[in-house]
Scaffold this active site. Sequence first.
Site, PDB file in Angstrom:
ATOM      1  N   THR A 190     -10.211   0.435  46.021  1.00 23.88           N
ATOM      2  CA  THR A 190     -11.026  -0.479  45.338  1.00 23.88           C
ATOM      3  C   THR A 190     -12.000  -0.390  44.029  1.00 23.88           C
ATOM      4  O   THR A 190     -12.088  -1.166  43.000  1.00 23.88           O
ATOM      5  CB  THR A 190     -12.517   0.681  46.227  1.00 23.88           C
ATOM      6  OG1 THR A 190     -12.405   0.373  47.558  1.00 23.88           O
ATOM      7  CG2 THR A 190     -13.532  -0.304  46.192  1.00 23.88           C
ATOM      8  N   ALA A 191     -11.514   0.879  42.788  1.00 19.82           N
ATOM      9  CA  ALA A 191     -11.632   0.868  41.644  1.00 19.82           C
ATOM     10  C   ALA A 191     -11.390   0.328  40.865  1.00 19.82           C
ATOM     11  O   ALA A 191     -11.075  -0.637  39.949  1.00 19.82           O
ATOM     12  CB  ALA A 191     -11.618   2.546  41.246  1.00 19.82           C
ATOM     13  N   LYS A 235     -25.829  -3.435  55.577  1.00 21.98           N
ATOM     14  CA  LYS A 235     -26.534  -2.350  56.035  1.00 21.98           C
ATOM     15  C   LYS A 235     -28.435  -2.174  55.093  1.00 21.98           C
ATOM     16  O   LYS A 235     -28.217  -2.772  54.210  1.00 21.98           O
ATOM     17  CB  LYS A 235     -25.715  -1.129  55.128  1.00 21.98           C
ATOM     18  CG  LYS A 235     -26.166  -0.318  54.485  1.00 21.98           C
ATOM     19  CD  LYS A 235     -25.555   0.706  53.168  1.00 21.98           C
ATOM     20  CE  LYS A 235     -25.873   2.386  53.532  1.00 21.98           C
ATOM     21  NZ  LYS A 235     -24.982   2.804  52.468  1.00 21.98           N
ATOM     22  N   LEU A 288     -11.979   7.775  41.910  1.00 26.85           N
ATOM     23  CA  LEU A 288     -11.940   8.754  42.204  1.00 26.85           C
ATOM     24  C   LEU A 288     -11.301   9.913  40.635  1.00 26.85           C
ATOM     25  O   LEU A 288     -11.578  10.661  41.040  1.00 26.85           O
ATOM     26  CB  LEU A 288     -10.947   9.014  43.760  1.00 26.85           C
ATOM     27  CG  LEU A 288     -11.827   8.374  44.786  1.00 26.85           C
ATOM     28  CD1 LEU A 288     -10.440   8.418  45.818  1.00 26.85           C
ATOM     29  CD2 LEU A 288     -12.792   9.081  44.766  1.00 26.85           C
ATOM     30  N   GLU A 327     -24.760   9.531  50.738  1.00 23.42           N
ATOM     31  CA  GLU A 327     -25.567   8.181  49.867  1.00 23.42           C
ATOM     32  C   GLU A 327     -24.630   6.858  49.595  1.00 23.42           C
ATOM     33  O   GLU A 327     -25.713   6.106  49.449  1.00 23.42           O
ATOM     34  CB  GLU A 327     -26.503   8.611  48.692  1.00 23.42           C
ATOM     35  CG  GLU A 327     -27.560   9.344  49.932  1.00 23.42           C
ATOM     36  CD  GLU A 327     -29.066   8.674  50.401  1.00 23.42           C
ATOM     37  OE1 GLU A 327     -28.477   8.240  50.051  1.00 23.42           O
ATOM     38  OE2 GLU A 327     -29.569   9.817  51.118  1.00 23.42           O
ATOM     39  N   THR A 336     -22.306   6.369  47.512  1.00 24.88           N
ATOM     40  CA  THR A 336     -22.747   6.276  45.532  1.00 24.88           C
ATOM     41  C   THR A 336     -21.485   6.166  44.832  1.00 24.88           C
ATOM     42  O   THR A 336     -21.066   5.503  44.423  1.00 24.88           O
ATOM     43  CB  THR A 336     -23.787   7.444  45.302  1.00 24.88           C
ATOM     44  OG1 THR A 336     -22.937   8.821  45.410  1.00 24.88           O
ATOM     45  CG2 THR A 336     -24.985   7.183  45.691  1.00 24.88           C
ATOM     46  N   GLU A 369     -16.511   2.920  52.167  1.00 26.10           N
ATOM     47  CA  GLU A 369     -16.536   1.944  53.558  1.00 26.10           C
ATOM     48  C   GLU A 369     -18.104   1.071  53.559  1.00 26.10           C
ATOM     49  O   GLU A 369     -18.544   0.139  54.083  1.00 26.10           O
ATOM     50  CB  GLU A 369     -16.606   1.446  54.946  1.00 26.10           C
ATOM     51  CG  GLU A 369     -14.764   2.038  54.289  1.00 26.10           C
ATOM     52  CD  GLU A 369     -14.246   2.061  55.778  1.00 26.10           C
ATOM     53  OE1 GLU A 369     -14.274   1.769  57.017  1.00 26.10           O
ATOM     54  OE2 GLU A 369     -13.070   0.882  55.619  1.00 26.10           O
ATOM     55  N   ALA A 370     -19.239   1.817  52.837  1.00 25.53           N
ATOM     56  CA  ALA A 370     -20.456   2.119  52.846  1.00 25.53           C
ATOM     57  C   ALA A 370     -21.465   1.710  51.147  1.00 25.53           C
ATOM     58  O   ALA A 370     -20.564   2.354  50.376  1.00 25.53           O
ATOM     59  CB  ALA A 370     -21.107   2.881  53.829  1.00 25.53           C
TER      60      ALA A 370
HETATM   61  C1  LIG Z   1     -13.679  10.774  52.501  1.00 18.95           C
HETATM   62  C2  LIG Z   1     -14.466   9.839  51.807  1.00 18.95           C
HETATM   63  C3  LIG Z   1     -15.166   8.759  52.461  1.00 18.95           C
HETATM   64  C4  LIG Z   1     -16.069   8.255  51.569  1.00 18.95           C
HETATM   65  N1  LIG Z   1     -16.993   7.066  51.351  1.00 18.95           N
HETATM   66  C5  LIG Z   1     -18.162   6.342  51.022  1.00 18.95           C
HETATM   67  C6  LIG Z   1     -18.375   5.123  50.381  1.00 18.95           C
HETATM   68  O1  LIG Z   1     -19.103   5.323  51.941  1.00 18.95           O
HETATM   69  N2  LIG Z   1     -19.590   4.672  49.699  1.00 18.95           N
HETATM   70  C7  LIG Z   1     -18.538   4.808  48.504  1.00 18.95           C
HETATM   71  O2  LIG Z   1     -19.044   4.322  47.704  1.00 18.95           O
HETATM   72  N3  LIG Z   1     -17.784   5.629  48.540  1.00 18.95           N
HETATM   73  C8  LIG Z   1     -17.395   6.197  49.301  1.00 18.95           C
HETATM   74  N4  LIG Z   1     -15.913   7.101  49.230  1.00 18.95           N
HETATM   75  C9  LIG Z   1     -15.166   7.043  47.634  1.00 18.95           C
HETATM   76  C10 LIG Z   1     -14.251   5.483  47.666  1.00 18.95           C
HETATM   77  O3  LIG Z   1     -12.892   5.785  48.229  1.00 18.95           O
HETATM   78  C11 LIG Z   1     -13.832   5.371  46.524  1.00 18.95           C
HETATM   79  O4  LIG Z   1     -14.680   5.823  45.398  1.00 18.95           O
HETATM   80  C12 LIG Z   1     -13.022   4.010  45.666  1.00 18.95           C
HETATM   81  O5  LIG Z   1     -12.212   4.060  47.143  1.00 18.95           O
HETATM   82  C13 LIG Z   1     -12.415   4.235  45.309  1.00 18.95           C
HETATM   83  O6  LIG Z   1     -11.402   4.611  45.573  1.00 18.95           O
HETATM   84  P1  LIG Z   1      -9.758   4.303  44.000  1.00 18.95           P
HETATM   85  O7  LIG Z   1      -9.507   2.944  43.893  1.00 18.95           O
HETATM   86  O8  LIG Z   1     -10.844   5.557  42.691  1.00 18.95           O
HETATM   87  O9  LIG Z   1      -8.955   5.335  44.312  1.00 18.95           O
HETATM   88  P2  LIG Z   1      -7.510   4.864  45.526  1.00 18.95           P
HETATM   89  O10 LIG Z   1      -8.140   3.824  46.480  1.00 18.95           O
HETATM   90  O11 LIG Z   1      -7.165   6.291  46.164  1.00 18.95           O
HETATM   91  O12 LIG Z   1      -6.338   3.915  44.558  1.00 18.95           O
HETATM   92  C14 LIG Z   1      -5.501   4.514  43.329  1.00 18.95           C
HETATM   93  C15 LIG Z   1      -4.950   3.132  43.339  1.00 18.95           C
HETATM   94  O13 LIG Z   1      -3.693   4.317  42.604  1.00 18.95           O
HETATM   95  C16 LIG Z   1      -2.791   3.840  42.440  1.00 18.95           C
HETATM   96  N5  LIG Z   1      -1.358   4.915  41.920  1.00 18.95           N
HETATM   97  C17 LIG Z   1      -1.714   6.284  41.873  1.00 18.95           C
HETATM   98  N6  LIG Z   1      -0.496   6.640  41.288  1.00 18.95           N
HETATM   99  C18 LIG Z   1       0.387   4.818  40.832  1.00 18.95           C
HETATM  100  C19 LIG Z   1       1.143   5.857  40.092  1.00 18.95           C
HETATM  101  N7  LIG Z   1       1.795   6.956  39.940  1.00 18.95           N
HETATM  102  N8  LIG Z   1       2.097   4.657  40.344  1.00 18.95           N
HETATM  103  C20 LIG Z   1       1.625   3.337  40.839  1.00 18.95           C
HETATM  104  N9  LIG Z   1      -0.179   3.180  41.339  1.00 18.95           N
HETATM  105  C21 LIG Z   1      -0.594   4.819  41.357  1.00 18.95           C
HETATM  106  C22 LIG Z   1      -2.374   3.620  44.249  1.00 18.95           C
HETATM  107  O14 LIG Z   1      -1.107   2.815  44.358  1.00 18.95           O
HETATM  108  C23 LIG Z   1      -3.650   2.811  44.445  1.00 18.95           C
HETATM  109  O15 LIG Z   1      -3.225   1.686  44.279  1.00 18.95           O
HETATM  110  C24 LIG Z   1     -15.344   7.850  50.341  1.00 18.95           C
HETATM  111  C25 LIG Z   1     -14.814   8.398  49.251  1.00 18.95           C
HETATM  112  C26 LIG Z   1     -14.170   9.344  50.371  1.00 18.95           C
HETATM  113  C27 LIG Z   1     -13.016  10.091  50.252  1.00 18.95           C
END
Ligand SMILES: Cc1cc2nc3c(=O)[nH]c(=O)nc-3n(C[C@H](O)[C@H](O)[C@H](O)COP(=O)(O)OP(=O)(O)OC[C@H]3O[C@@H](n4cnc5c(N)ncnc54)[C@H](O)[C@@H]3O)c2cc1C
Length: 501
Positions: free
Chosen positions: A16-17, A79, A334, A343, A345, A50-51
């Site tokens: 997502t980020a 929502k 993350l 919440e 966030t 997902e929220a």
């Molecule tokens: C249990 C839980 C519930 C959540 N619920 C909510 C919610 O309801 N609402 C909300 O706003 N947020 C929620 N969040 C937070 C939300 O999931 C994250 O903020 C959001 O998904 C962003 O994730 P990300 O993109 O930072 O990381 P990730 O989805 O983990 O993506 C990481 C990316 O980095 C890549 N990567 C990592 N290492 C390498 C490498 N060596 N080489 C190439 N690529 C690499 C991976 O392939 C992936 O594409 C929740 C989080 C958790 C843990």
Amino acid sequence: MSDSRIRDVVIVGGGTAGWMAAAALSATMGDQLRIRLIESDEIGIVGVGEATIPAIRLFNGLVHIDEDEFIRATQGSFKLGIEFQNWGRIGESYMHVFGQIGQSLDLIEFWQYWLRGRREGLAGPLGEYSLNETAARAGKFGRVPRHPNGQLDGIAYAFHFDASLYARFLRAHSERQGAVRTEGKIVAVNRDPETGFVRSVTLESGEEIGGELFIDCSGFRGLLIEQTLETGYVDWSHWLPSDRAIAVPTANVGPIRPFTQSIAHPAGWQWRIPLQHRTGNGHVFCSQFMSEDEATRILLDTVEGEPLADPRTIRFQTGMRRKAWNGNVVALGLASGFLEPLESTSIHLVQNGIARLISHFPDRGFAPTNVEAYNRRIAYDYERIRDFIILHYTANQRDEPFWRHVREMELPATLRDKIELFRATGRIFREQDELFTEVGWFQVLTGQNVVPETYHPLADQLTRDELAGFLNDLRTIIAAPVSRLPSHAEFIAHTCAAPAA
Ligand SMILES: Cc1cc2nc3c(=O)[nH]c(=O)nc-3n(C[C@H](O)[C@H](O)[C@H](O)COP(=O)(O)OP(=O)(O)OC[C@H]3O[C@@H](n4cnc5c(N)ncnc54)[C@H](O)[C@@H]3O)c2cc1C
């Protein structure tokens, strides 16, 4: 323009980020930047999250996303807020909804009249004065930008969506806007020996990808910000001790609700997020107080529909990176920190980080004062949200060891002062541009039985009859348009139903 402008931006990670960053930068600075995103299918994404909160609609506007198309593509739903069950005491429930509640009058907020009305037996439950809560409780939804009487706000809303479909949707959108995706696992990060800045990353295939600005969206591992730059982490687990979540999707049962549910359990809480094709569920808990087996059992005993996959565990540590921006690396999502999803966030913090990055966008000099200013603002945003989340835990009257622990722990001074001010005076003040508004704080404080000793003296300006009339009229005015709204399911069916799988 000076030739120290940044041209090459590398985004590491396609969750997502990463895709939100690619979508926003390609929409706003795409004619100036070459945007490259690297992701690894083998590693995958966290797949939860997902929220959302209503600010995401600003993001959709910024990156030119059509709302109905986005909901259709992500099996999304609407929502109106969050229902909290069993948080104050077991058996109780309240809602924290978006949008306005009641109407302010003569310089003071509505809730000051409501507090007096409650004392005098004149006021109904708080939710009866909220368009959002009245619609949510009736399972209804509509896009109502303003209340038909013209005086009150309309319905404020956000979305639930499938996290994997959201990343896919944003990917297609970003690629149309010129962002380039590279599939591959990064095996080495190469730094400039003099400055320590990241110069390139090397993929398993041997390909080396260079850039001037790197955005670390690699998830919890923080591949650049932590594993390479060793930026450090501010640990908040003494205030937010939950450290695991078990997640499981289930089949839908009954009509999909237009709100998230958050149900407290003996050592944590459970989310229920309704989507068109399934419900997302998870149990966030503290492993010091509950085993993983027990947490899984509680989750499986309390989901409403048939599980569609095996439960999976996600481990985390609440806190934030010491600096979200270090050298030429900016961490988002993350990789930048984690506050539990109570919440909704985290996605907002991604959006907020992107917006702040655009406003602080550097040149190749990376002026330290600019970087420090960004980091100060991000830390402030995180800390204020942290306080709001701690409030849900600490203001409880439950009797289990976990709940006693979070009730009795020492609070951050900022939160302690806010609660004390409210208890003594009924006042809440939003500081600077902190995310949650006074009315958000009021709903949670009241929902969890923090009762102020008094209310604002201006609320006594109305006679008892005037106050009763004011409260009754508002209730009637708010209920009227809700009766004309379609159900949430009907609204989706008519405007943005996903094609059958
Ligand atoms: C249990 C839980 C519930 C959540 N619920 C909510 C919610 O309801 N609402 C909300 O706003 N947020 C929620 N969040 C937070 C939300 O999931 C994250 O903020 C959001 O998904 C962003 O994730 P990300 O993109 O930072 O990381 P990730 O989805 O983990 O993506 C990481 C990316 O980095 C890549 N990567 C990592 N290492 C390498 C490498 N060596 N080489 C190439 N690529 C690499 C991976 O392939 C992936 O594409 C929740 C989080 C958790 C843990």
